[in-house]
Motif scaffolding. Structure first.
Motif, PDB file in Angstrom:
ATOM      1  N   ASP A 301       0.819  -1.221   0.000  1.00  0.00           N
ATOM      2  CA  ASP A 301       0.000   0.000   0.000  1.00  0.00           C
ATOM      3  C   ASP A 301       0.856   1.277   0.000  1.00  0.00           C
ATOM      4  O   ASP A 301       0.496   2.276   0.607  1.00  0.00           O
ATOM      5  N   ARG A 304       2.904   5.627  -3.716  1.00  0.00           N
ATOM      6  CA  ARG A 304       3.396   6.021  -5.037  1.00  0.00           C
ATOM      7  C   ARG A 304       3.802   4.856  -5.920  1.00  0.00           C
ATOM      8  O   ARG A 304       4.100   5.056  -7.084  1.00  0.00           O
ATOM      9  N   TRP A 305       3.903   3.671  -5.389  1.00  0.00           N
ATOM     10  CA  TRP A 305       4.355   2.551  -6.209  1.00  0.00           C
ATOM     11  C   TRP A 305       3.235   2.138  -7.163  1.00  0.00           C
ATOM     12  O   TRP A 305       2.078   2.023  -6.754  1.00  0.00           O
ATOM     13  N   ARG A 310      -4.663   0.861  -2.274  1.00  0.00           N
ATOM     14  CA  ARG A 310      -4.934   1.688  -1.098  1.00  0.00           C
ATOM     15  C   ARG A 310      -4.819   0.818   0.166  1.00  0.00           C
ATOM     16  O   ARG A 310      -5.053  -0.404   0.111  1.00  0.00           O
ATOM     17  N   PRO A 311      -4.494   1.419   1.306  1.00  0.00           N
ATOM     18  CA  PRO A 311      -4.381   0.620   2.542  1.00  0.00           C
ATOM     19  C   PRO A 311      -5.637  -0.187   2.857  1.00  0.00           C
ATOM     20  O   PRO A 311      -5.549  -1.324   3.319  1.00  0.00           O
ATOM     21  N   SER A 312      -6.803   0.402   2.597  1.00  0.00           N
ATOM     22  CA  SER A 312      -8.045  -0.331   2.894  1.00  0.00           C
ATOM     23  C   SER A 312      -8.188  -1.543   1.968  1.00  0.00           C
ATOM     24  O   SER A 312      -8.663  -2.602   2.381  1.00  0.00           O
ATOM     25  N   ILE A 315      -5.978  -4.372   3.212  1.00  0.00           N
ATOM     26  CA  ILE A 315      -6.565  -5.133   4.324  1.00  0.00           C
ATOM     27  C   ILE A 315      -7.580  -6.136   3.788  1.00  0.00           C
ATOM     28  O   ILE A 315      -7.545  -7.328   4.116  1.00  0.00           O
ATOM     29  N   ARG A 316      -8.499  -5.649   2.956  1.00  0.00           N
ATOM     30  CA  ARG A 316      -9.538  -6.550   2.413  1.00  0.00           C
ATOM     31  C   ARG A 316      -8.908  -7.695   1.619  1.00  0.00           C
ATOM     32  O   ARG A 316      -9.294  -8.851   1.772  1.00  0.00           O
ATOM     33  N   TYR A 349       9.328   1.239  -1.361  1.00  0.00           N
ATOM     34  CA  TYR A 349       7.985   0.643  -1.347  1.00  0.00           C
ATOM     35  C   TYR A 349       7.951  -0.632  -0.502  1.00  0.00           C
ATOM     36  O   TYR A 349       6.888  -1.040  -0.034  1.00  0.00           O
ATOM     37  N   GLU A 361       5.391  -1.291  16.332  1.00  0.00           N
ATOM     38  CA  GLU A 361       4.042  -0.733  16.363  1.00  0.00           C
ATOM     39  C   GLU A 361       3.204  -1.501  15.342  1.00  0.00           C
ATOM     40  O   GLU A 361       3.549  -1.550  14.160  1.00  0.00           O
ATOM     41  N   PRO A 364      -2.399  -0.940  11.135  1.00  0.00           N
ATOM     42  CA  PRO A 364      -3.819  -1.325  11.128  1.00  0.00           C
ATOM     43  C   PRO A 364      -4.054  -2.696  10.491  1.00  0.00           C
ATOM     44  O   PRO A 364      -4.891  -3.464  10.965  1.00  0.00           O
ATOM     45  N   GLU A 368      -6.258  -5.809  11.986  1.00  0.00           N
ATOM     46  CA  GLU A 368      -7.418  -6.350  11.273  1.00  0.00           C
ATOM     47  C   GLU A 368      -7.242  -7.847  11.017  1.00  0.00           C
ATOM     48  O   GLU A 368      -8.179  -8.629  11.159  1.00  0.00           O
ATOM     49  N   TRP A 377     -13.656 -10.605  12.722  1.00  0.00           N
ATOM     50  CA  TRP A 377     -13.469  -9.545  11.728  1.00  0.00           C
ATOM     51  C   TRP A 377     -14.727  -9.287  10.921  1.00  0.00           C
ATOM     52  O   TRP A 377     -15.379 -10.224  10.452  1.00  0.00           O
ATOM     53  N   ALA A 379     -15.762  -6.317   7.843  1.00  0.00           N
ATOM     54  CA  ALA A 379     -15.327  -5.131   7.092  1.00  0.00           C
ATOM     55  C   ALA A 379     -16.197  -3.950   7.497  1.00  0.00           C
ATOM     56  O   ALA A 379     -17.405  -4.112   7.649  1.00  0.00           O
ATOM     57  N   PRO A 380     -15.609  -2.783   7.706  1.00  0.00           N
ATOM     58  CA  PRO A 380     -16.425  -1.620   8.088  1.00  0.00           C
ATOM     59  C   PRO A 380     -17.307  -1.160   6.924  1.00  0.00           C
ATOM     60  O   PRO A 380     -17.005  -1.423   5.783  1.00  0.00           O
TER      61      PRO A 380
END
Lengths: 380, 282
Positions: A301, A304-305, A310-312, A315-316, A349, A361, A364, A368, A377, A379-380
């Protein structure tokens, strides 16, 4: 007069103080030097078990260059806490056999003992030839026929030492890329020749170990390309050269790039389900009984690569990939996604493949996936 | 045992020798400083700057795939904030701007290999690379900001207790939000699949605050969203210009040009122009 006596004596007092400080310093240095080798180790802790709804879940850790024992332990604890029972880890030959027959197992001992204590199953990736085992001016990814026996001795020594602890060994990595084959034209027959030498040596050392072969890079490179060869063509080339008898499990690299994991497989597309095409080749070559394992894969995610999502989406797609492995691919034993954590930021990347930052750390995506492994889990 | 007088004489003698040594050291230091200063001022050792002068151009590497900083227009020419920024600086030096399009991950290697003079490509600062390359002062802060509607009583993260905070699901803002929620469990995170939808949640009143990167914030503000960042960046991500380590004149020129563009308001105008012309597409 007496007022001056202390002044006369002060240099002696200072000298004594200085001497005492020097002695104290020497003592501390000695304590440090004695303590240092032991400070590498941290308690293994109690035996743990991975709790997960999906026993095929795994990650590729990168502990090869992680020097600090507590960081190795913490990484593996976090893998277990995420709910992944499998790890793939790299054990470079050049690191652990710097001179012929002289093995240094300190670091692998550390990684494997902590992994086992966390309840993780280790898939060991072997490769990276030492200078003494290859011609001058070649890269560590260069392995020719002269070096097969030497590589076999390392792999056998590894298999013997970790018998009962490491049941899976990958021989070499992405040999269908010229770079990974020492910047030579790739050659499935030569890779198969290596398997023909090394696999029996490994099996002789530990009959229970499962040999993984392939670990091919997803690629569309046509025959004759200077960069590599299409992984489907390469795998067929391996079978044509007689590889079937010299491996137990096919290692697959399944990257999704910017595609949804449910995007159908196609010969001219690199996506997650390209793994199904490799499976078809196994079946077509009478190897249906043999399982496969995904030993690298996943989504990135990076903002620029060009191959990132996208991060979301990441996750999916990641959770969906774990679901597909469990629900749709009975021939797949495990799926270890790239990469759990790096010892330091690469500032490329590559950092956006990870689940946990270098300072532990959890990203997200880690949280998830953890919820998915706990069966919580949505999905929101 | 020596008398006190003799001791004093010895100490004076030692002190005298020490002073001479100290003076000599000081002299050498001053001489070295003058030499270094002279070299920097005259640019005699800045081969990059000399090459730029001979060539008549500033060769800048960028990856034109990151609007509004750099992208290709319909004719295939690089355009964007970074392009205009680099052109303004080159003009100030009486040079042409020469853009070399490269993949983002190859930019620093190209600089180290001497293929380009500088990188101007929304490049995040990386302290680990300062052994090999030099950086300009930041010209844009792209890190995670706490964003609220104008007039909101929320002025910092302390005011987020019990609030709904929109984030792009999985993003750096989401990571910051989850960290804040560990400390203040009453924070409710509103997860949205894209940064644009996270902004929309704030504007629609579905959230009280937003944790978003500086680029998304700039795009939203430029398109009229009545929102503002409050407090310092919660996670810093400054964009800088990368330069050769052994190019003191170029480094100084870049620093001065950036300061001048900032003071004159030209940098702010460039930002306003390019952020306004780029669309947020949910």
């Amino acid at each position: 007069m007496s007022r001056f006596i202390p002044a006369v004596r002060r240099p002696n007092a200072l000298r004594r103080l200085f001497t005492a400080l020097v002695l104290l310093g020497l003592l501390l240095t000695a304590v440090f030097l004695v303590w240092r080798p032991f400070s590498r180790s941290v308690p293994l802790g109690p035996q743990q078990q991975v709790q997960t709804i999906n026993p095929k879940m795994g990650v590729h850790t990168r502990l090869t260059d992680e020097a600090e024992a507590w960081k190795i332990k913490r990484t593996l604890e976090m893998v277990r806490e995420m709910g992944a029972p499998w790890i793939v880890e790299y054990f470079p030959w050049a690191y652990y056999e710097p001179e012929p027959g002289e093995f240094d197992w300190g670091h692998p001992d550390l990684v494997i003992s902590h992994a086992r204590r966390q309840g993780l199953k280790v898939i060991a990736r072997l490769g990276f030839a030492p200078e003494w085992a290859r011609p001058p001016d070649t890269t560590p990814l260069y392995l020719d026929e002269e070096g097969y026996q030497s590589f076999g001795r390392y792999a056998a020594a590894f298999a013997r030492r970790y018998a009962g602890q490491v049941d899976y060994i990958i021989l070499w990595n992405e040999p269908n890329l010229s770079m990974e084959w020492g910047f030579r034209p790739v050659d499935p027959a030569a890779y198969t020749a290596m398997l023909r030498v090394v696999t029996p040596m490994v099996k002789a050392a530990n009959p229970d170990v499962q040999v993984l072969a392939g670990a091919l890079a997803p690629s569309l490179a046509p025959p004759g390309s200077e960069w590599g060869l299409d992984d489907r063509l390469y795998l067929q080339g391996m079978y044509d050269a007689g590889a079937k008898e010299y491996f137990d499990v096919l290692a697959i690299h399944a990257y999704g790039w910017h595609f949804d994991p449910d995007e159908p497989a196609a010969p001219d597309v690199v996506n997650f389900r390209r793994a199904e095409l490799l499976r078809q080749i196994m079946v077509a070559n009478g190897d249906a009984e043999k399982p496969a394992m995904i030993t690298e894969g996943g989504w990135n995610d990076h903002p620029r690569w060009t191959k990132a999502v996208r991060p979301s989406q990441r996750i999916r797609y990641t959770i969906r990939a774990y679901q597909i492995a469990q629900e749709e691919w009975p021939w797949l034993e495990s799926i270890s996604l790239w990469a759990f954590r790096f010892p330091w930021d690469t500032k490329t990347y590559q950092d956006y493949f990870t689940f946990v930052s270098t300072d532990f750390e959890p990203k997200p995506i880690y949280l998830e996936v953890q919820r998915y492994a706990q069966g919580q889990w949505e999905a929101p | 045992m020596r008398s006190l007088g003799a001791r004093a004489a010895v100490w004076r003698e030692r002190a005298g020798r020490g002073s001479i040594g100290l003076l000599a050291l000081l002299g050498v230091g001053i001489l070295a400083g003058l030499l270094l200063l002279g070299r920097d001022l005259l640019g005699s050792e800045d081969l990059t700057w000399q090459a730029m002068q001979r060539r008549g151009s500033w060769r800048v590497g960028m990856d034109p795939s990151f609007p509004p900083f750099e992208m290709l227009d319909e004719t295939g020419q690089p355009v964007g904030l970074d392009v205009d920024l680099a052109r303004a600086m080159a003009q100030e030096w009486g040079l042409e701007l020469e853009i070399v399009s490269l993949g983002f991950d190859g930019l620093v290697d190209a600089l180290l290999a001497g293929k380009i003079d500088s990188v101007v490509s929304a490049l995040p600062y990386d302290p680990r690379l300062t052994q090999d390359i030099a950086y300009s002062p930041p010209y844009f802060e792209a890190g995670v900001r706490l964003v609220v509607p104008q007039g909101s009583p929320i002025q910092d993260v302390q005011g987020l207790a019990g609030m709904r905070v929109a984030v792009e699901w999985g993003s750096a803002g989401d990571a910051v939000g989850r960290r804040l929620r560990r400390e203040e469990p009453s924070i409710q995170l509103i997860l949205r699949p894209s940064p644009e939808e996270a902004v929309a949640a704030l504007l629609a009143g579905d959230a009280d605050a937003l944790l978003i990167d500086g680029v998304t914030l700039g795009l939203a503000q430029a398109q009229g969203a009545a929102i503002q960042a409050v407090g310092p960046p919660l996670e810093s991500d400054p964009y800088v210009i990368a330069l050769p380590l052994d190019a003191p004149v170029l480094q100084e020129r870049v620093r001065a040009a950036l300061a001048s563009l900032r003071e004159s308001g030209a940098l702010a105008r460039l930002e306003a122009r390019w952020f306004a012309s780029s669309e947020m597409t949910p």
